[in-house]
Write a protein that holds these residues in place. Structure first.
Motif, PDB file in Angstrom:
ATOM      1  N   ILE A   1       0.846  -1.195   0.000  1.00 51.44           N
ATOM      2  CA  ILE A   1       0.000   0.000   0.000  1.00 51.44           C
ATOM      3  C   ILE A   1       0.885   1.251   0.000  1.00 51.44           C
ATOM      4  N   PRO A   2       0.824   2.087  -1.028  1.00 52.78           N
ATOM      5  CA  PRO A   2       1.588   3.331  -1.003  1.00 52.78           C
ATOM      6  C   PRO A   2       1.130   4.240   0.134  1.00 52.78           C
ATOM      7  N   VAL A   3       2.074   4.875   0.796  1.00 59.73           N
ATOM      8  CA  VAL A   3       1.772   5.852   1.838  1.00 59.73           C
ATOM      9  C   VAL A   3       1.659   7.220   1.177  1.00 59.73           C
ATOM     10  N   PRO A   4       0.550   7.943   1.356  1.00 57.09           N
ATOM     11  CA  PRO A   4       0.398   9.241   0.701  1.00 57.09           C
ATOM     12  C   PRO A   4       1.521  10.211   1.066  1.00 57.09           C
ATOM     13  N   VAL A   5       1.873  11.042   0.123  1.00 54.91           N
ATOM     14  CA  VAL A   5       2.863  12.082   0.379  1.00 54.91           C
ATOM     15  C   VAL A   5       2.292  13.034   1.426  1.00 54.91           C
ATOM     16  N   PRO A   6       3.072  13.408   2.447  1.00 51.34           N
ATOM     17  CA  PRO A   6       2.547  14.277   3.515  1.00 51.34           C
ATOM     18  C   PRO A   6       2.019  15.607   2.968  1.00 51.34           C
ATOM     19  N   PRO A   7       0.942  16.125   3.547  1.00 48.39           N
ATOM     20  CA  PRO A   7       0.430  17.441   3.123  1.00 48.39           C
ATOM     21  C   PRO A   7       1.509  18.501   3.277  1.00 48.39           C
TER      22      PRO A   7
ATOM     23  N   LEU B   1      -7.999   0.626  -6.180  1.00 50.05           N
ATOM     24  CA  LEU B   1      -7.470   1.118  -4.919  1.00 50.05           C
ATOM     25  C   LEU B   1      -7.524   0.010  -3.874  1.00 50.05           C
ATOM     26  N   PRO B   2      -6.633   0.029  -2.866  1.00 53.33           N
ATOM     27  CA  PRO B   2      -5.536   0.981  -2.688  1.00 53.33           C
ATOM     28  C   PRO B   2      -4.203   0.464  -3.196  1.00 53.33           C
ATOM     29  N   SER B   3      -4.149  -0.811  -3.674  1.00 54.13           N
ATOM     30  CA  SER B   3      -2.862  -1.434  -3.988  1.00 54.13           C
ATOM     31  C   SER B   3      -2.608  -1.632  -5.471  1.00 54.13           C
TER      32      SER B   3
ATOM     33  N   GLN C   1       3.357   8.864  -7.815  1.00 52.45           N
ATOM     34  CA  GLN C   1       2.858  10.038  -7.097  1.00 52.45           C
ATOM     35  C   GLN C   1       3.212  11.331  -7.833  1.00 52.45           C
ATOM     36  N   ILE C   2       4.431  11.419  -8.340  1.00 54.92           N
ATOM     37  CA  ILE C   2       4.877  12.645  -9.000  1.00 54.92           C
ATOM     38  C   ILE C   2       4.147  12.860 -10.321  1.00 54.92           C
ATOM     39  N   PHE C   3       3.928  11.782 -11.070  1.00 51.21           N
ATOM     40  CA  PHE C   3       3.205  11.900 -12.338  1.00 51.21           C
ATOM     41  C   PHE C   3       1.691  11.930 -12.128  1.00 51.21           C
ATOM     42  N   ASN C   4       1.266  11.860 -10.865  1.00 57.93           N
ATOM     43  CA  ASN C   4      -0.145  11.988 -10.492  1.00 57.93           C
ATOM     44  C   ASN C   4      -1.010  10.948 -11.209  1.00 57.93           C
ATOM     45  N   LEU C   5      -0.568   9.695 -11.152  1.00 56.16           N
ATOM     46  CA  LEU C   5      -1.297   8.615 -11.789  1.00 56.16           C
ATOM     47  C   LEU C   5      -2.327   8.021 -10.831  1.00 56.16           C
ATOM     48  N   THR C   6      -3.328   7.387 -11.390  1.00 56.14           N
ATOM     49  CA  THR C   6      -4.403   6.805 -10.598  1.00 56.14           C
ATOM     50  C   THR C   6      -4.075   5.357 -10.256  1.00 56.14           C
TER      51      THR C   6
ATOM     52  N   TYR D   1       8.149  10.854  -0.465  1.00 54.76           N
ATOM     53  CA  TYR D   1       7.748  10.176  -1.689  1.00 54.76           C
ATOM     54  C   TYR D   1       8.269   8.730  -1.675  1.00 54.76           C
ATOM     55  N   GLY D   2       7.492   7.846  -2.263  1.00 56.68           N
ATOM     56  CA  GLY D   2       7.957   6.476  -2.439  1.00 56.68           C
ATOM     57  C   GLY D   2       7.886   5.602  -1.215  1.00 56.68           C
ATOM     58  N   GLN D   3       7.088   5.977  -0.219  1.00 60.12           N
ATOM     59  CA  GLN D   3       6.957   5.164   0.982  1.00 60.12           C
ATOM     60  C   GLN D   3       5.811   4.164   0.802  1.00 60.12           C
TER      61      GLN D   3
END
Length: 577
Positions: free
Chosen positions: A50-56, A545-547, A536-541, A74-76
């Motif tokens: 499960i990717p961990v969301p990038v912190p706000p 969800l979630p894996s 996350q950086i390329f903002n892909l879907t 990123y990448g957690q």
């Protein structure tokens, strides 16, 4: 010889490298060290990634700012709960009830990998600028650094699963390589053969001094368990430059020379590969994070094109040359499905029967475009069949049906996912110039009661599509299509398939996603982090969800004839993973 000198020689011949908590002995003149995976292997039935969301409020990064990924969150990832099988009855009659139906006999067990995209990241003929500046993850993401090591981890994972429940075979569904280069294909085959891999081109680089501690270091691949035969399908990246176009002389010469490619946007410019204006860049293999070098507007380089060390092993392979390399391998079977005549003709379709005691036929179909360019000059990355391959497919299906065999079509490109009228401009649509349209092909497939599956890659995602029978009175005319994700992009998975006969004489296909097992700190673990960060950086879907994983039990109605025939086949069904 003095004793001190003897000790000195011994010490210089041996090194100890710590890899993921395991000790690997490296000896000069002997096979170099390996990257072992964790000894316990899980499928996504048992746990997921499960990717961990990038912190706000975290700094917004660009894809090439690799050294800043971790510090900015990123990448957690974390481990999530296992994902059970969704029981899919889409093809069954409306009145059907699974009730007390249980698996009665196992018919077939195999694995699928696809879209591995082994990449020579230092090649002057990549299109890194597309990802670096134009937001195309297929052009660049830092997973390019670790493509051979990820494949090695996936192969080791298969080997562990093989000990728990043997596979009848494995099949790779195309896009084995990224740029059509000879060295990429040799790395790919050599990983599967368990050879020593030098994932470095041009000059020998060592970004971090010492063995087994950076993406350029030589390593000994584990190799696929010799008891598992593996087969190969061809993908668009295997015989087109970047999976899009037949290369012209400029591209071919660029690959083996030292000047970085000068190219425009081949997807939008009417000049296609004749367009110019930007140096595409390359990865600087001397740097720990694979910094990008030589990328930018041509006007930014007044002294001429940027250069990288040349390498003749970057030469582009024709379709026939690509096929011929599968006869230069120590694993089996010879040719991995291709015949000697295919080396001459370039015809990349064949069929095989993986188990002598089970009536199942695998039809391996080349549904990529021919080597010529599109009539309108657009991309060759679409799915397609010409008259020869369509006629061959129909013959194989007719023969399998007449012989009373269940059939699976294995191809690179899926069908029916983006019809031409809805997929205009998409690289995932079917070629409008094909000898048979996407719609007509599906209609033809609906005439075969024994067709179970169409398995494919290409779209880098885990999707399952039900092609229901057009005749409600004959549900056995329906079939399933199962797409498998890429080993390059998140979720970096492969699939296992287990086909069983049920107690009511239906068939169930258990499709299971598997994350390659990785050891902490290993290149494959680093690649997973980079893949998630790029996602996350390329903002892909992430879908589903979630894996990004999807496991399913796919139920198929058999014809009355096959119900009777299959009662005599299979081994007792065990626990489903």
């Amino acid at each position: 010889m003095k004793e001190e000198l003897k000790i000195g020689i011994i010490l210089t011949c041996f090194f100890i490298a710590v890899i993921g908590g395991s000790l690997v002995l490296l000896q000069t003149g002997s096979p170099i060290g390996e990257y072992p995976i964790n000894s316990t292997v899980y499928t996504t039935v048992e746990r997921t990634i499960i990717p961990v969301p990038v912190p706000p409020g975290a700094t917004v990064l660009l894809p090439h700012q690799v050294s800043d990924y971790s510090a900015n969150g990123y990448g957690q990832w974390r481990f999530g709960e296992g994902l059970g099988y969704e029981k899919r009855l889409d093809l069954m009659p409306a009145e059907y009830s699974a009730g007390d139906v249980v698996p009665a006999a196992r018919l077939l067990h195999f694995f699928v990998m696809t879209d591995i995209h082994i990449t020579d990241k230092e090649s002057p003929g990549q299109v890194i600028y597309y990802g670096y500046k134009w937001g195309m993850i297929s052009g660049y993401s830092p997973v390019m650094l670790y493509s051979t090591q990820v494949l090695d981890a996936a192969v080791q994972t298969v080997n562990v699963l093989q000990e728990e429940k043997p596979f009848d075979f494995g099949i790779f569904l195309g896009d084995a390589i990224n740029s059509g280069q000879y060295n990429e294909l040799r790395w790919y085959i050599d990983v599967l053969d368990g050879k020593t891999i030098k994932p470095d081109s041009g000059e020998m680089d060592d970004p971090v001094s010492g063995p087994l501690n950076d993406y350029q270091d030589r390593f000994k691949a584990a190799g696929l368990n010799a008891s598992i035969p593996w087969y190969q399908a061809i993908g668009n990246h295997d015989h087109f430059w970047m999976g899009l176009f037949p290369p012209d002389n400029y591209i071919k010469s660029t690959l083996t020379n030292n000047s970085i490619l000068n190219m425009g946007n081949v997807l939008t410019s009417r000049l296609r590969i004749q367009s110019r204006g930007f140096y595409m860049g390359a990865v600087d293999g001397r740097t720990p994070y694979g910094d990008i070098t030589g990328a930018g507007n041509v006007s930014d380089f007044p002294d001429g094109p940027p250069t990288v060390p040349a390498d003749p092993d970057r030469r582009f392979l024709s379709r026939t040359e690509w096929i011929s390399e599968f006869f230069r391998t120590s694993s089996g079977p010879a040719g991995h499905g291709f015949s000697q005549s295919d080396i001459t003709t370039g015809f990349a379709c064949y069929s095989f029967e993986p188990a002598s005691d089970v009536p199942v036929k695998i039809i391996v179909l080349d549904d990529t475009m021919k080597d010529e360019n599109m009539p309108d000059g657009s991309s060759n990355g679409l799915g397609s069949l010409d008259k020869e391959r369509y006629a061959w497919l129909v013959h194989e299906l007719d023969t399998g049906q007449a012989e009373g065999k269940l059939m699976i079509i294995a191809a690179h490109t899926p069908i029916g996912v983006e019809l031409p009228e809805t997929g205009l401009g998409s690289l995932m649509a079917w070629d409008k110039y094909a000898a048979v349209s996407d719609t007509d092909l599906v209609a033809k497939l609906h005439t075969y009661t024994n067709l179970l599956l169409w398995i494919a890659g290409h779209r880098h995602q885990n999707t399952i599509t039900a092609f229901k029978s057009p005749d409600a009175a004959h549900p056995e005319l329906g079939f399933w299509e199962v797409e498998t994700a890429s080993l390059r992009e998140f979720p970096q998975q492969f699939r296992t398939f287990e086909i069983v006969r049920n107690s009511d004489n239906t068939v169930s296909i258990f499709a299971t996603n598997v994350d390659p097992s990785v050891s902490d700190g290993s290149p494959a673990a680093m690649s997973r982090s980079y893949a998630i960060a790029a996602h996350q950086i390329f903002n892909l879907t992430t879908d589903p969800l979630p894996s990004g994983s999807y496991n399913a039990e796919l139920v198929k109605q058999l014809s009355p004839e096959m119900q009777v025939k299959l009662q005599n086949y299979g081994t007792p069904a065990g626990r489903q993973r």
